[in-house]
Design an enzyme around this catalytic site. Structure first.
Site, PDB file in Angstrom:
ATOM      1  N   ASP A 216      19.067   7.852  40.207  1.00 41.00           N
ATOM      2  CA  ASP A 216      20.281   7.769  39.387  1.00 41.00           C
ATOM      3  C   ASP A 216      19.871   7.368  37.962  1.00 41.00           C
ATOM      4  O   ASP A 216      18.670   7.283  37.646  1.00 41.00           O
ATOM      5  CB  ASP A 216      21.314   6.819  40.010  1.00 41.00           C
ATOM      6  CG  ASP A 216      20.908   5.355  39.949  1.00 41.00           C
ATOM      7  OD1 ASP A 216      19.786   5.047  39.492  1.00 41.00           O
ATOM      8  OD2 ASP A 216      21.721   4.496  40.376  1.00 41.00           O
TER       9      ASP A 216
ATOM     10  N   CYS B 232      16.827   3.915  42.483  1.00 41.47           N
ATOM     11  CA  CYS B 232      18.106   3.544  41.859  1.00 41.47           C
ATOM     12  C   CYS B 232      17.851   2.150  41.278  1.00 41.47           C
ATOM     13  O   CYS B 232      16.704   1.691  41.274  1.00 41.47           O
ATOM     14  CB  CYS B 232      19.274   3.602  42.834  1.00 41.47           C
ATOM     15  SG  CYS B 232      19.246   2.393  44.161  1.00 41.47           S
TER      16      CYS B 232
ATOM     17  N   THR C  25      18.381  -0.998  42.232  1.00 41.48           N
ATOM     18  CA  THR C  25      17.736  -1.920  43.173  1.00 41.48           C
ATOM     19  C   THR C  25      16.882  -1.196  44.217  1.00 41.48           C
ATOM     20  O   THR C  25      16.091  -1.830  44.911  1.00 41.48           O
ATOM     21  CB  THR C  25      18.809  -2.687  43.968  1.00 41.48           C
ATOM     22  OG1 THR C  25      19.629  -1.711  44.644  1.00 41.48           O
ATOM     23  CG2 THR C  25      19.677  -3.541  43.058  1.00 41.48           C
TER      24      THR C  25
ATOM     25  N   HIS D 191       2.560   2.753  59.646  1.00 42.14           N
ATOM     26  CA  HIS D 191       3.319   2.320  60.822  1.00 42.14           C
ATOM     27  C   HIS D 191       4.629   3.085  61.006  1.00 42.14           C
ATOM     28  O   HIS D 191       5.041   3.338  62.134  1.00 42.14           O
ATOM     29  CB  HIS D 191       3.644   0.822  60.730  1.00 42.14           C
ATOM     30  CG  HIS D 191       2.440  -0.054  60.899  1.00 42.14           C
ATOM     31  ND1 HIS D 191       2.531  -1.414  61.101  1.00 42.14           N
ATOM     32  CD2 HIS D 191       1.114   0.234  60.898  1.00 42.14           C
ATOM     33  CE1 HIS D 191       1.308  -1.932  61.210  1.00 42.14           C
ATOM     34  NE2 HIS D 191       0.434  -0.956  61.078  1.00 42.14           N
TER      35      HIS D 191
ATOM     36  N   HIS E  30       2.746   3.286  67.167  1.00 41.39           N
ATOM     37  CA  HIS E  30       3.728   3.504  66.097  1.00 41.39           C
ATOM     38  C   HIS E  30       4.509   4.791  66.324  1.00 41.39           C
ATOM     39  O   HIS E  30       5.683   4.878  65.992  1.00 41.39           O
ATOM     40  CB  HIS E  30       3.039   3.523  64.737  1.00 41.39           C
ATOM     41  CG  HIS E  30       2.224   2.299  64.478  1.00 41.39           C
ATOM     42  ND1 HIS E  30       2.790   1.044  64.409  1.00 41.39           N
ATOM     43  CD2 HIS E  30       0.884   2.122  64.330  1.00 41.39           C
ATOM     44  CE1 HIS E  30       1.842   0.147  64.203  1.00 41.39           C
ATOM     45  NE2 HIS E  30       0.676   0.780  64.162  1.00 41.39           N
TER      46      HIS E  30
HETATM   47  C1  RB5 Z   1      23.914   1.457  39.433  1.00 43.78           C
HETATM   48  O1  RB5 Z   1      24.382   0.607  38.442  1.00 43.78           O
HETATM   49  C2  RB5 Z   1      23.381   0.638  40.613  1.00 43.78           C
HETATM   50  O2  RB5 Z   1      24.428   0.108  41.337  1.00 43.78           O
HETATM   51  C3  RB5 Z   1      22.493   1.503  41.474  1.00 43.78           C
HETATM   52  O3  RB5 Z   1      21.460   2.010  40.693  1.00 43.78           O
HETATM   53  C4  RB5 Z   1      21.807   0.820  42.645  1.00 43.78           C
HETATM   54  O4  RB5 Z   1      21.205  -0.369  42.267  1.00 43.78           O
HETATM   55  C5  RB5 Z   1      22.539   0.725  43.897  1.00 43.78           C
HETATM   56  O5  RB5 Z   1      22.002   0.271  44.942  1.00 43.78           O
END
Ligand code: RB5
Length: 151
Positions: A11, A68, A70, A101, A136
């Site tokens: 993203d 993304c 996180t 694994h 595994h």
């Molecule tokens: C976008 O702002 C953020 O929510 C997305 O990139 C991500 O971290 C979601 O898990």
């Protein structure tokens, strides 16, 4: 062994990291397919997680790298696609183990923030690892069985 095609996607929050990874792995001789996004404009991570996971689950010759902010949302979304084994990774050691694994076919990384040197080490470890099979394989087969049971 022939190098897999690497399908990258992210993203907006991980766009910069995705562009960095693309250049990195192309420099290592891999062919890259870019599933987007193609700018920093705000988008929804499930759309890109789906694209990467569908491409990877549909081919034995493709592996995915997804990001993304996180890494959490993208990994949750990617794992909804049957055949996707997406691993959210924060270190080179876990990158290696996610393949040895868990046979992870998609590497998921946090793009906000990211450190180029650390990302490089993680991607290198992930691409350089091989599934070990044995006990595994039995466990990964159980994951597939769960997938079939609730499909
Ligand atoms: C976008 O702002 C953020 O929510 C997305 O990139 C991500 O971290 C979601 O898990």
């Amino acid at each position: 062994m022939k190098k897999p095609v690497i399908v990258v996607g992210s993203d907006h929050a991980a766009f910069g990291m995705k562009e960095f990874i693309k250049e990195l792995v192309e420099g290592w001789g891999y062919t890259v397919e870019d599933a987007g996004t193609y700018s920093r404009e705000s988008v929804d991570y499930p759309d890109y997680a789906e694209k990467v996971a569908v491409a990877v689950a549909g081919s034995r010759h493709k592996r995915g790298i997804l990001g993304c902010g996180t890494g959490v949302g993208a990994s949750i979304a990617a794992n909804k696609i049957p055949g996707a084994l997406a691993a959210l990774v924060h270190s080179p050691r876990i990158a290696r183990l996610s393949v040895e694994h868990d046979n992870a076919n998609i590497l998921v990384l946090a793009g906000r923030p990211y450190r180029k040197k650390e990302v490089e080490k993680i991607v290198k470890a992930w691409l350089g690892s091989k599934f070990q099979g044995g006990r595994h394989l039995r466990r990964v087969k159980k994951i597939k069985a769960i997938e079939r049971k609730y499909r």
